[in-house]
Design an enzyme around this catalytic site. Structure first.
Site, PDB file in Angstrom:
ATOM      1  N   GLU A  17       9.484  -1.994  -6.126  1.00 39.27           N
ATOM      2  CA  GLU A  17      10.535  -2.443  -6.750  1.00 39.27           C
ATOM      3  C   GLU A  17       9.851  -3.953  -7.498  1.00 39.27           C
ATOM      4  OE1 GLU A  17      13.718  -5.656  -7.306  1.00 39.27           O
ATOM      5  OE2 GLU A  17      14.024  -3.512  -6.453  1.00 39.27           O
ATOM      6  N   GLU A  63       4.998 -11.198  -4.217  1.00 38.19           N
ATOM      7  CA  GLU A  63       6.301 -10.355  -3.846  1.00 38.19           C
ATOM      8  C   GLU A  63       6.373  -9.898  -2.555  1.00 38.19           C
ATOM      9  OE1 GLU A  63       7.881 -10.323  -5.619  1.00 38.19           O
ATOM     10  OE2 GLU A  63       6.820 -11.214  -7.360  1.00 38.19           O
TER      11      GLU A  63
END
Length: 808
Positions: free
Chosen positions: A268, A337
């Protein structure tokens, strides 16, 4: 979860309601991103010592990860939650907490909401189980007490009924009926047989009406593309010239394999923040993403048109297409991330998170929900490479596994919006299963028929299963979680149930009756135990549907000081057993139906004032749970018909089924008063390791180990309680002041006199639009007219005094 912000900046049938924005961070299960149907009752004596746990300041630690508001522009570390305080006029009520006071908000059937300030809040170590949600039907009922306010709703959007009492001893006052309907008035004259007989409805007519399907919202468009992508479109003009577009991928942490725990969350992050087309939207709107047990959601909030008049919906859809189906998986982005996700993991390492995990592990020990938390495992997050992310994406990110939700004041017709969706997503190839033979294409790959794809050990048999398929769930024994950072005793009794899909009038009827039972339990405890030093900190009953868990969960939570846990448990058991044995009274039924009708009518009049984001969340959760979605007026009309059929005996039956797992805990099923009520599926006690005792004068304190074992808790639950007699019916007056008394007061000829401040001829302050008046006895009256809540008003009386009046 991630978020970016640009520089510009709720029936058994489901009906959404307005929500009021807040910034409070919420604990797990107090922070559901979508609606689920529910009802909650919480009784918190104000005289109890304030709970010292910081639980109320922690966001969705286990459930959802994402929405890192700290990364709005800089994309640096940090985590937070953009919270909506929602008042659900659906199956119940929900609250969000702050330290001293809180807003209780509710949304539901009529697609409206209210925000209510509730007195001083106490937090509990295991209040995290107060599963926020609600799929709303079209009515809410409210009652008001000095120093606090309670609202309760029936329906399907975030609808758990959280009923929070104020200070004990101050009592509750129910507003007199303002809007009469044939059903409510008929019940007042019908006695215990209820409204059906009073309205001369035959049994056949009642059955025919209850079997009618709920009609879908007439403006809600559902469709699909050839590649399998589904979409929902709902025109909504609040706020004007704004769009809400969410792309839901039906993959979450429960879909991860043993060596992929946290991979859905990392994918995501990388797909969302790695999209260049999303970055192009930063100047006009804001975007966000989050990962849950059962889904991953990417969403964009944007104006309908840019400053130069360009329609923005195509650009928004193209950005979502790139995020979901054309990600780049840049190595540098993956590492960035990865660091962000690991930072979130460290932020969640709190006692509240540990309590959440223990509760979920016990509640869902038979499936992946008890172990596949969205945040994942740190040691696994550190090692995945680019290929691992690509494989996971290819397995789950395909059109038939996606649903697009578009709600807002978009430019053009619904048909125009459908064409834009086709243009943006129609060229994405459908995923296919392996070919059955050479040169023979495989079938189109579809998403799981059941979301989330887990099997539950239910407290009652699932009606959709045959008797041969049913494996009886044994009654749960107690599990004790003890930790030195816990300071209060908290006991939670859970029962997992199949979701009752809101499709017919009968489904809504049963939901409404369950709400009445929950309301009655709340009022009885709050009024009976209005004493200076009650034995409990709070008692909460919660009955809610959860789309992310794929089941309904009933929860009774009792929280108290450690040394008084048996007394607190006895209070809860006695009231539950009385309600289980006798149901509610005639006066209670009249009171609840009257307030339900009154507030439902007000909600219906607010149709068209529900923000798009709340409508969208509502539709998304309704679709997950299989509930029908109605508009506010539809919900109101259905509720009126349903109320006419409810009798005291019907509610008693619902009370027995709803509360049997608590009231008859430990009793063999064949000996129970209500064997169909099922068993307790999970029993968890969260307790401190030590307790501090003080001498009578408070001068000496000592710390000693706190000792409690599972058998002791189980035995206490099985003990008989003293009073199980039917309660005395209490008639609540329609008016606090009689018409005769009002007429007598008017003989004094009250009048207004000039105010001291400079105002216009009409008495209005031009700066604030507040009208300033002054009675001849010196009382100041300030008021302002608003249109945001039809037929609704808020009144506050302020008297001089307090600490400033004390003599030094």
């Amino acid at each position: 979860m991630v978020s970016t912000l640009g520089t510009a900046g709720a029936a058994a049938a489901c009906v959404p309601a307005k929500a009021h924005q807040g910034s409070t961070l919420r604990p797990y299960y107090r922070a559901r991103n979508g609606p689920t149907s529910a009802s909650v009752v919480t009784v918190r004596p104000s005289s109890s010592a304030a709970h010292r746990s910081p639980c109320s300041s922690v966001h969705d630690r286990v459930r959802t990860v994402g929405r890192e508001q700290g990364r709005l522009l800089s994309l640096g570390g940090g985590s937070g939650l953009d919270q909506n305080n929602r008042f659900v006029a659906g199956k119940g009520l929900v609250g969000s907490s702050s330290s001293n006071s809180r807003e209780v908000s509710m949304q539901g059937v009529g697609g409206s909401s209210a925000r209510v300030a509730v007195g001083r809040q106490r937090n509990s170590d295991t209040a995290v189980r107060s599963r926020l949600s609600g799929m709303g039907s079209s009515s809410s009922s409210s009652a008001f007490a000095t120093g606090s306010t309670m609202h309760c709703g029936f329906g399907t959007k975030r609808s758990r009924a959280r009923l929070v009492a104020g200070a004990p001893g101050r009592g509750w006052a129910v507003q007199a009926p303002r809007y009469g309907t044939r059903g409510v008035r008929a019940q007042a004259a019908a006695g215990e047989d209820g409204g059906a007989e009073a309205n001369k409805m035959t049994l056949e007519e009642v059955k025919e009406m209850l079997n009618k399907p709920l009609e879908r919202h007439t403006n809600l468009r559902k469709g699909s593309l050839a590649n399998g992508l589904q979409y929902f479109i709902l025109p909504n003009a609040v706020p004007p010239n704004r769009l809400e577009v969410h792309l839901e991928m039906h993959v979450g942490s429960v879909d991860e394999r043993e060596d992929e725990q946290g991979l859905a969350h990392l994918v995501e992050h990388v797909t969302f923040l790695g999209s260049s087309k999303r970055e192009q939207l930063l100047s006009v709107g804001r975007s966000n993403a989050y990962t849950d047990f059962h889904h991953t959601v990417f969403h964009v909030h944007a104006p309908v048109k840019s400053d130069d008049g360009k329609v923005l919906l195509p650009q928004v859809l193209e950005a979502l297409d790139e995020i979901a189906f054309q990600p780049k998986f840049d190595v540098a982005r993956i590492e960035k991330e990865r660091r962000a996700v690991l930072a979130e993991t460290q932020m969640m390492n709190t006692i509240e998170y540990r309590v959440d995990c223990k509760l979920l592990q016990q509640l869902h020990m038979e499936n992946a929900l008890g172990s596949r938390f969205p945040i994942g495992l740190e040691e696994q997050v550190k090692k995945w490479d680019r290929d691992a992310l690509r494989r996971f994406h290819e397995r789950w990110y395909f059109p038939a596994n996606a649903t697009l939700f578009l709600v807002g004041d978009f430019d053009g017709s619904v048909e125009d919006a459908e064409k834009m969706i086709e243009a943006a997503f129609g060229q994405v190839p459908a995923a296919r299963l392996p070919p059955p033979a050479p040169n023979v294409p495989g079938d189109i790959k579809l998403r799981h028929a059941v979301r989330p794809p887990v099997v539950h050990a239910l407290g009652v048999p699932d009606p959709s299963e045959t008797a041969a398929d049913v494996i009886p769930t044994p009654e749960a024994g107690a599990y004790v979680f003890q930790h030195p950072l816990l300071q209060q005793f908290s006991l939670s009794l859970f029962q997992k149930l199949p979701v009752l899909k809101m499709k017919t009038y009968a489904d809504l009827r049963k939901t409404v009756m369950a709400r009445f039972v929950v309301m009655a339990l709340h009022f009885r405890i709050s009024t009976r135990y209005a004493e200076p030093n009650p034995p409990f900190t709070f008692i909460e009953f919660d009955h809610s549907d959860s789309g992310r868990e794929g089941c309904t969960v009933s929860t009774l939570t009792i929280t108290s000081e450690p040394e008084r846990w048996k007394e607190a448990l006895r209070v809860a058991l006695e009231e539950v057993r009385i309600l289980h044995a006798h149901g509610i009274t005639k006066a209670e039924l009249l009171r609840y139906t009257t307030t339900a009708v009154r507030d439902s009518e007000r909600l219906a009049e607010q149709e068209g004032s529900v923000p798009s984001i709340d409508n969208l969340d509502f539709v998304m959760e309704s679709e997950t749970l299989g509930h029908e979605v109605m508009d506010q007026q539809q919900g109101h009309e259905v509720l009126l018909q349903v109320l006419d059929t409810i009798t005291l005996e019907d509610i008693k039956t619902v009370a027995q089924e709803l509360l049997a797992y608590v009231a008859e805990y430990g009793t063999p099923l064949e000996l129970r008063q209500c064997p169909t009520g099922g068993v307790c599926t999970t029993l968890v006690a969260c307790v401190p390791a030590t307790v501090v005792t003080e001498s009578e004068d408070g001068s000496v304190s000592s710390e000693a180990p706190f000792q409690v074992v599972a058998k002791e808790i189980e035995d206490a639950l099985c003990e008989k309680t003293g009073n199980v007699e039917a309660p005395t019916d209490v008639e609540v007056p329609d008016r606090l002041i009689s018409t005769e008394d009002v007429a007598e007061l008017m003989k004094r000829k009250p009048k207004f006199v000039p105010v001291d401040q400079p105002v216009g001829a009409d008495g209005m302050d031009p700066k604030t639009a507040v009208t300033l008046r002054k009675l001849s006895n010196g009382i100041l009256v300030n008021y302002r007219r608003t249109t945001n809540e039809p037929k609704g008003a808020m009144l506050r009386l302020v008297a001089k005094g307090g600490r400033t009046a004390e003599q030094l």
